[in-house]
Design an enzyme around this catalytic site. Sequence first.
Site, short mmCIF file in Angstrom:
data_model
loop_
_atom_site.label_atom_id
_atom_site.label_comp_id
_atom_site.label_asym_id
_atom_site.label_seq_id
_atom_site.Cartn_x
_atom_site.Cartn_y
_atom_site.Cartn_z
N CYS A 86 1.31 -3.14 15.29
CA CYS A 86 1.31 -2.86 13.85
C CYS A 86 0.62 -3.98 13.08
O CYS A 86 0.99 -5.15 13.19
CB CYS A 86 2.75 -2.70 13.37
SG CYS A 86 2.88 -2.56 11.58
N GLU B 273 0.81 -1.21 0.00
CA GLU B 273 0.00 0.00 0.00
C GLU B 273 0.85 1.26 0.00
O GLU B 273 1.96 1.28 0.51
CB GLU B 273 -0.93 -0.01 1.21
CG GLU B 273 -2.00 -1.07 1.07
CD GLU B 273 -2.93 -1.14 2.25
OE1 GLU B 273 -4.14 -1.14 2.03
OE2 GLU B 273 -2.46 -1.19 3.38
N CYS C 42 6.19 -5.80 15.15
CA CYS C 42 5.82 -4.92 16.27
C CYS C 42 4.38 -5.22 16.70
O CYS C 42 3.50 -5.43 15.86
CB CYS C 42 5.94 -3.45 15.85
SG CYS C 42 7.62 -3.03 15.33
N CYS D 15 6.21 -7.65 6.80
CA CYS D 15 7.35 -7.19 7.58
C CYS D 15 7.73 -8.27 8.59
O CYS D 15 6.86 -8.90 9.19
CB CYS D 15 7.03 -5.89 8.31
SG CYS D 15 8.44 -5.23 9.24
N CYS E 136 3.35 8.29 1.52
CA CYS E 136 3.90 7.25 2.39
C CYS E 136 3.96 5.97 1.56
O CYS E 136 2.95 5.53 1.02
CB CYS E 136 2.98 7.08 3.59
SG CYS E 136 3.44 5.73 4.67
N CYS F 240 -1.56 5.26 10.17
CA CYS F 240 -0.36 4.52 10.51
C CYS F 240 -0.70 3.21 11.23
O CYS F 240 -1.51 3.20 12.14
CB CYS F 240 0.48 5.40 11.43
SG CYS F 240 2.00 4.65 11.90
S1 SF4 Z 1 5.94 -0.88 12.72
FE1 SF4 Z 1 5.16 -2.55 11.40
S2 SF4 Z 1 6.08 -2.20 9.39
FE2 SF4 Z 1 7.26 -0.99 10.90
S3 SF4 Z 1 8.94 -2.34 11.56
FE3 SF4 Z 1 7.27 -2.68 13.03
S4 SF4 Z 1 6.13 -4.43 12.18
FE4 SF4 Z 1 7.42 -3.63 10.53
#
Ligand code: SF4
Length: 383
Positions: free
Chosen positions: A118, A91, A115, A111, A104, A344
């Site tokens: 996220c 995206e 996190c 990923c 962005c 975000c």
């Molecule tokens: S915030 Fe999301 S996209 Fe960014 S490093 Fe952490 S898991 Fe990966």
Amino acid sequence: MTANLLDFDLDGLAVFCERLGEKRFRATQLFRWIHQKGASQFDEMSDLAKSLREKLKTSAQIQPLGIITQHISSDGTIKWLFDVGGGDAVEAVFIPEDDRGTLCISSQAGCAVGCRFCSTGHQGFSRNLTAGEIIAQLWFAEHFLRKHLNSSERVISNVVMMGMGEPLQNYAALVQALRVMLDDHAYGLSRRRVTVSTSGVVPMMDRLGQDCQVALAVSLHAPNDALRDNLVPLNRKYPIAELLDACKRYLAFAPRDFITFEYCMLDGVNDTAQHAAELVKLVRQDPTLGAWCKFNLIPFNPFPASGLTRSAQPVVLAFAKILSDAGIVTTIRKTRGDDIDAACGQLAGDVKDRTAVQKRISKQRTVMLKPVAEIAPSGRGGL
Ligand code: SF4
């Protein structure tokens, strides 16, 4: 196999042209056609010799990303879901503001950092994007917006690598794409208007400082290792002390720049007055870092699998006040594109449902971008 010309920076394109028996200035012309004029067909490139255009048709292409969906928010934010093949999608989000237009973009499909707060992290990692796939997001968005705003001027003034993925875990492609963004024959963005956001891949922060001193944003999210280990698993490899040392070294490469610390406000997890006081102490330990950092407080965008909730606004304001009273520039990010899940940490929501998404090229709608007042003072790294 034909080369995708979006994969090349200007030097790479010059080498490609030399292999075709062409001089370097031809590469510059080609580069401008692609990135400044948005050309995707060689026959459009009227000042290139016909013989060169014919050679290019058999050896090269300008490969756009397919669009799966396009959503336009009531606040003017636009989110695109791009098909990158193999069932993966990424995206990009355009955020119009009074004084700038920020795009962005994503660096990876999924990923690996994981996190807790996220949505992309919960999806897992699929693959790195190529430099061409990273730059294709900017190429498409810039020329789409120019066309629909009927503008011959640049529309995107800022790029933030804050979409899906950890950019510094896809380093070679990232730097290649950054070079195209900064090149005056392409997008000509100033290095301070291009932000790389990292969760703290320390060795690559050092390399970025040497190779390409763009603005740096660091996803901090916690004032101590015990909490950050839990929120940002990469902290177990590169704990806060090492991360802050790397920030200091980065500042030496980019003097008079700020490091932006991103801090996602999680109810009852990292948002107390004590956490704020700890943060002040942490960054004030070093006079250089203390003077050249700022905080961007980010409202959490809840998703069911996280088990986390957003901090209440009075809590966020009280937290911001503690930082500001200590002399640290602090902004509160306004959420944008809430109605299209473009905020975000929400990117990738659609990707999990990709098999259900009918792959289609969205009808490109006329975009009316309206200025939106900011709640907080703007700063680099702040959407
Ligand atoms: S915030 Fe999301 S996209 Fe960014 S490093 Fe952490 S898991 Fe990966």
